[in-house]
Design a protein around this motif. Structure first.
Motif: not given
Length: 122
Positions: A38-40, A43, A45, A91-92, A94, A117, A119
């Motif tokens: 995941r990557q917010a 930030k 991954r 939240t990110a 995926y 996504r 949320t």
């Protein structure tokens, strides 16, 4: 080449659940360890969950242990991520990822899906 397509993202309130799916095509699915990352926003991954190409061993990031469950169906060339007790910090975007005959969870040497996504609101 492996093609991966994720589905199942969306919005949920904290404490809720979501289930992600990833459909794979192109090569022998059972030869690949399957991972969710995941990557917010803002930030890097990060690894979330994985299931090995050998024996279906599963492994998780500490932040999701006990809340997320990864599974695979080799007959359908699919991998799933069941996410329970979701938190706003989950939240990110995926990503489903496949790595040939390796359980290593660094981001290199993976085939990637386009992402879905998630949320989680408080």
């Amino acid at each position: 080449q492996v093609q991966l397509v994720e589905s199942g993202g969306g919005s949920v309130q904290a404490g809720g659940s979501l289930s992600l799916s990833c459909a794979a095509s192109g090569r022998t699915f059972y030869d690949y360890s399957m991972h969710w990352f995941r990557q917010a926003p803002g930030k890097e991954r990060e690894f979330v969950a994985g299931i090995s190409w050998i024996g279906d061993t599963t492994y998780y990031a500490e932040s999701v242990k006990g809340r997320f469950t990864i599974s695979r169906d080799n007959a359908k060339s699919a991998v799933y991520l069941q996410m329970n007790s979701l938190k706003p910090e989950d939240t990110a975007v995926y990503f489903c990822a496949a790595r040939y005959r390796s359980d290593v969870t660094t981001t290199d040497d993976h085939y990637w899906g386009q992402g879905t996504r998630v949320t989680v609101s408080s």
